[in-house]
Design a protein around this motif. Structure first.
Motif, short mmCIF file in Angstrom:
data_model
loop_
_atom_site.label_atom_id
_atom_site.label_comp_id
_atom_site.label_asym_id
_atom_site.label_seq_id
_atom_site.Cartn_x
_atom_site.Cartn_y
_atom_site.Cartn_z
N LEU A 154 0.66 -1.24 -0.09
CA LEU A 154 0.10 0.18 -0.14
C LEU A 154 0.63 1.13 0.16
O LEU A 154 2.06 1.42 0.72
CB LEU A 154 -0.70 -0.17 1.34
N ASP A 162 -5.09 5.58 0.51
CA ASP A 162 -4.19 4.33 -0.02
C ASP A 162 -4.07 3.71 -1.59
O ASP A 162 -5.94 3.56 -1.61
CB ASP A 162 -3.38 3.53 0.87
N LEU A 164 -3.55 0.42 -3.80
CA LEU A 164 -2.11 -0.93 -4.13
C LEU A 164 -1.01 -0.96 -5.17
O LEU A 164 -2.38 -0.43 -6.18
CB LEU A 164 -2.92 -2.20 -4.14
N ALA A 188 -7.69 0.26 -2.26
CA ALA A 188 -7.32 -0.14 -1.36
C ALA A 188 -7.88 -0.51 -0.03
O ALA A 188 -7.67 -0.10 1.02
CB ALA A 188 -5.79 -0.48 -1.03
#
Length: 188
Positions: A154, A162, A164, A188
């Motif tokens: 992350l 965040d 990914l 994420a």
């Protein structure tokens, strides 16, 4: 547990702070050694056994990630995965095809946010280190197999959300792919 049946267990001898790391290994069909092997001081935090029986133990030692490796019946040798001057933690290990091994973790220079570092080792080779992410990384994960290795994490994109990100290294390749988004910010 390696594909051929080699197995290992690893631990460190203190519950708080830096201790001595230990490992016990066994060959296919055999019992574990009755006397554990003592590794360098550090916390044994990750373990992988490659298909050829090579054992790898990931250690966090004085804020630096090291990987101790040994061929079946051989002595352990140490390799530093992170760069000098970085504060590191969270070692991860995975076994790839044959004797390949992958290591990853978080690292940060003083006054900077964490970034993801990774290192791969071909069968019998040495670890080749790479920085995979920009600052603001957290929660890395690692997977490896005959096709290569993938690291995902992350990363805060500055807006409190965040996303990914991931990078992949194909088996036989010399570098990781550039990090790409595997999700949109906030998903994420």
């Amino acid at each position: 547990l390696g594909a051929a049946g080699h197995a290992a267990v690893a631990w460190h001898d203190t519950c708080a702070g830096q201790g001595t790391a230990h490992v016990a290994r066994r060959a296919p069909g055999a019992a574990f050694a009755t006397t554990a092997e003592t590794l360098d001081a550090g916390r044994a935090q990750a373990l992988a056994v490659a298909g050829d029986g090579t054992t790898a133990v990931g250690l966090e030692r004085t804020n630096t990630i090291y990987v101790e490796t040994a061929a079946p019946g051989g002595a352990f040798t140490s390799a530093r995965v992170s760069d000098s001057g970085e504060s590191d933690s969270t070692p991860l290990l995975a076994a790839g095809g044959g004797g390949a091994l992958a290591a990853a973790g978080l690292a940060a220079l003083a006054g900077h946010g964490a970034h993801v570092v990774a290192a791969l080792r071909t069968s019998g080779g040495s670890f080749a280190n790479a920085t995979l992410s920009a600052e603001g990384a957290s929660a890395p994960s690692l997977a490896a197999g005959p096709g290569g290795a993938t690291v995902a994490w992350l990363r805060d994109h500055g807006d409190g959300n965040d996303a990914l990100e991931a990078a992949h290294r194909d088996a036989g390749a010399t570098t990781f792919s550039p990090a790409t988004f595997a999700s949109t910010a906030g998903a994420a």
